[in-house]
Design an enzyme around this catalytic site. Structure first.
Site, short mmCIF file in Angstrom:
data_model
loop_
_atom_site.label_atom_id
_atom_site.label_comp_id
_atom_site.label_asym_id
_atom_site.label_seq_id
_atom_site.Cartn_x
_atom_site.Cartn_y
_atom_site.Cartn_z
N VAL A 519 29.89 54.02 22.33
CA VAL A 519 30.26 54.97 21.29
C VAL A 519 31.43 55.81 21.80
CG1 VAL A 519 29.47 56.86 19.84
CG2 VAL A 519 27.89 55.05 20.47
N ASP A 604 13.76 55.25 15.45
CA ASP A 604 14.38 55.39 16.79
C ASP A 604 14.82 56.83 17.03
OD1 ASP A 604 15.13 54.50 19.27
OD2 ASP A 604 17.10 53.81 18.65
#
Length: 791
Positions: A519, A604
């Site tokens: 990311v 998650d």
């Protein structure tokens, strides 16, 4: 000597019998001391002396026999006794509570009714009454506790005013769980205009359940009020005005409470779990806060932003409106013309406006109501007073229309006054809309052809995305949320734009790495900061997970959910910031589970998926593994267990079963991590081989929970820390049914009400179950809100 022994034994036995035999009545010849109990005939309620929470003061109160900590009424709520010497006595027709010096600390009011044989009796509905021994009609009671409510609104209790005596029956919160004194919040019947139930903070309306419409209070959805267990009643006559409810099933135990934070909560006793379960809350969302969107506007939790002006109205303060400050409300685009030409625009499905400035008539028709409103220049809207059948009666408003809410079901029709020119504009707009609909039908063949071409372009774009391995968003995607497929418009960025924004995916811009891949932080030409995911060749996820995340984020709008184009920030966190993060994540999850148009399970939730903006407000991110449910579906099962160990609930990690309670478990882990500054997975302690959940549980049962807090948080409020730990442990309990839902969790975090005792956490590890890695020396294990873990 034998006679003395006999007298002593008789005295002890008499005392034992006096306090142990269940009785529900006291006569003037008897006294009631601290340690005595009065039990209703059916055994449902009990009266005695008690000390709430950590208080040392003694109070005379009534509570449920099966739940001694659930007090429903307190006599001397503002004047506690300092010791156990309190005595309650019944004189001719007055109750008095005496302290050790025989001074009166509390007394009931005098009655104009006389009785030959007065008695004090605890009824099985929780009402404590002074009455003639042979009289059972409540109208002839000398005194009753139901006329002086505390924080609990019980079945058969009246909320309202006796117009003959002038006495008000008002439910008032406790000051705190340790102090039953009158708090600052109350629930009452506002008698201005058409009477309506309101929740107040001092003299200010905080929330408004609404006025009676013949079936229910106007602020509630139909499903909530049309419950087969309850029967509701509203009475308005010359002698009294009140609202109350009854139980159709006498075996049900239920209560309505105003907690010290001003939240109205209905609890029902579940015999299977031996616990009070939260059934409903009010206010349940931001729209239920009184006047949240200001005058001449409506609030709709299904939309973003939630506030919007009524049709042909404009924001009074546009700049404030743009910054989501809606308190100034809206104003008319065109002033009314009182000399003639005004008409009415019909709105449907609404909670009707505040009725404190209204007038009503039970006999008029809706047509007569319209004519009456047109003749009065101050009249701004009208509606049916009673919605049963085809509707009847007349209800008209004068002045501003405040606190209108769009209800998902069971809303009412409202006719708002408009200038003639505005009505003409609306009619032309509707006519134009009909023509467009006809054009769409004629052009359906061209539309299908266009979709085929778009499908080809989409297929080519997907192949390009796979080769480039980057997180570009498709322009149009077909999405199915369980209620049919629909097209979603998404922004498109080419590879060059994103490469420039991230300095060609420079290492210095790398924020972390997750299951999808690395990311990167980037900056677009206009200065907007973005987070960019790039698919890794070794990732277990791919295009489907990426599409799932983008589409869900595009569909969901909430201040605590990350939007497309958001930013991250990492910073040392003091306690105020940590508790703000906990609350924000809780509200975000509540939105996903309950308040959004979709029902989303994140699957998650973890620290690295909580991003922080410039103001350190939390944003839930990474929806690649999220699942949406339709209708009443609440759980599912999968053979593909994906997520992050340490945050997974036991039922998901072991059996592949997931539900909203799976997210609750993850949220509980997250709370304990935020409080402690440690991660659950890999946690180690020099004294034991427990994970973070086990460590927190050990501290809790040893009455040392405050030791869990991170040393670096600085100053903190002990109550807030303990409450967060308590809620965290409730969320990580082994069985899903034992965990609260997110609605309950949000209320628990924001209130001061008593919480249930937590049970042992799931995945609680002791030395025999510990990971072998825990035998290594402990190292610092701080959490970071921008580090991404592989899954």
């Amino acid at each position: 000597m034998e006679a003395f022994t006999y007298l002593l034994v008789y005295s002890i036995l008499s005392s034992f019998l006096r306090t142990s035999i269940p009785v529900d009545t006291i006569t003037p010849s008897q006294s009631f001391s601290d340690g005595d109990t009065l039990i209703s005939a059916g055994g449902r309620f009990q009266m005695g002396f008690f000390s709430p929470g950590n208080s040392r003061g003694r109070y005379l109160g009534i509570w449920y026999t099966i739940s001694s900590g659930t007090v429903v009424w307190v006599a001397n709520r503002d004047t506690p006794l300092n010791d156990h010497s309190g005595v309650l006595k019944l004189t001719d027709k007055v109750l008095i509570l005496l302290n050790s010096s025989n001074s009166i600390v509390w007394s009931s009011s005098n009655s104009s009714i006389t009785a030959q044989n007065p008695v004090l009796k605890l009824l099985d509905n929780g009402n404590l009454v002074v009455k003639d021994e042979n009289v059972d009609d409540p109208v002839n009671f000398l005194w009753q506790s139901f006329d002086y409510p505390c924080d609990t609104f019980l079945a058969e209790m009246k909320l309202g005013r006796n117009l003959v005596t002038g006495s008000d029956r008002i439910v008032t919160s406790w000051k705190s769980p340790d102090d039953p004194g009158q708090g600052e919040f109350s629930m009452r019947l506002d008698q201005r205009g058409l009477p309506q139930v309101v929740i107040m903070k001092g003299d200010t309306i905080k929330a408004r359940p609404g006025s009676w419409n013949g079936i229910r209070l106007s602020g509630y959805n139909t499903a909530l009020m049309l419950n087969p267990i309850f029967e509701y009643e509203f009475v308005l006559n010359e002698t009294e005005v009140y609202y109350k409810y009854k139980l159709k099933n006498s075996s049900v135990l239920t209560r309505y409470v105003i907690n010290p934070s001003g939240i109205a909560q209905r609890f029902t006793w579940m015999s299977r779990t031996h616990r009070w379960e939260l059934f409903s809350t009010f206010p349940a969302d931001q729209c239920a806060n009184y006047g949240f969107c200001g005058a001449h506007s409506s609030c709709d939790v299904e939309k973003s932003p939630v506030c919007g002006c009524l049709e042909r109205f404009l924001p009074k303060s546009p700049n404030n409106w743009d910054s989501m400050d809606w308190t100034d409300g809206c104003v008319r685009r065109t002033p009314l013309n009182c000399s003639g030409g005004d008409g009415f625009l019909k709105y449907v499905g609404l909670k009707l406006p505040d009725t404190s400035s209204s007038w009503f008539d039970k006999t008029m028709t809706l047509k007569e109501c319209e004519g009456l409103c047109l003749k009065n220049c101050s009249c701004t809207a009208y509606a049916n007073l009673d919605i049963r059948g085809e509707g009847s009666g007349c209800l008209v408003w004068f002045g501003n229309l405040v606190d209108i809410i769009v209800l998902t079901e069971g809303g009412q029709d409202l006719y708002v006054r408009m200038a003639a020119s505005e009505l003409e504009h609306i009619e032309k707009k509707r006519h134009s809309s009909k023509k467009k609909q006809a054009g769409i039908i004629v052009g359906s063949t061209l539309f299908v052809l266009g979709m085929i071409i778009l499908g080809l372009v989409s297929y080519i774009w997907k192949k390009k995305l796979r080769h480039q391995g980057m997180t570009t968003r498709d322009h149009t995607k077909e999405y199915d949320d369980g209620g049919g497929k629909e097209d979603i418009e998404l922004p498109v960025f080419d590879l060059t734009t994103i490469a420039n924004a991230t300095d060609n995916f420079s290492r210095k811009n790398k924020l972390g790495e997750g299951g999808f891949g690395p990311v990167y932080k980037g900056t677009l030409l206009e200065g907007k900061e973005i987070a960019v995911k790039r698919l890794s060749k070794n990732s277990g996820q791919g295009l489907n997970e990426f599409k799932n995340e983008v589409l869900l984020i595009a569909k969901l709008q909430h201040r605590n959910l990350v939007k497309l184009l958001d930013q991250t920030k990492s910073k040392l966190l003091d306690w105020d910031k940590r508790i703000n993060i906990i609350g924000g994540v809780a509200r975000g999850l509540l939105y996903l589970h309950q308040d959004s148009r979709l029902r989303i399970i994140h699957r998650d939730l973890k620290a690295s998926n909580i991003l922080l903006d410039n103001d350190m407000n939390p944003k839930i991110s990474d929806f690649g593994l999220a699942k949406s449910f339709g209708g009443d579906q609440g759980d599912a099962k999968t053979n593909r267990i994906i997520g992050t160990y340490g945050y997974m609930s036991p039922e998901y990690a072991v059996h592949g079963q997931y539900s909203i309670k799976s997210d609750v478990f993850s949220f509980g882990v997250l709370i304990l991590e935020i409080v402690s500054g440690k991660k659950n997975k890999g946690f180690c302690h020099p004294e034991h081989h427990l994970n973070l959940l086990g460590h927190a549980w050990r501290l809790w049962i040893e009455d040392r929970p405050i030791e869990l807090i991170d040393d670096s948080v600085g100053s903190f409020t002990v109550f807030e820390v303990l409450r967060c730990i308590h809620v965290g442990l409730l969320c990580v309990q082994q069985r899903p049914e034992d965990r609260p839902n997110m609605s309950s969790a949000v209320l628990m975090l924001s209130s001061e009400s008593l919480l249930p005792k937590p049970r042992q956490p799931g995945f609680y590890t002791d030395s025999s179950e510990a990971d072998s890695s825990l035998s290594t020396p402990c190292s610092e294990n701080k959490i970071s809100f921008t580090s991404f873990e592989a899954r």
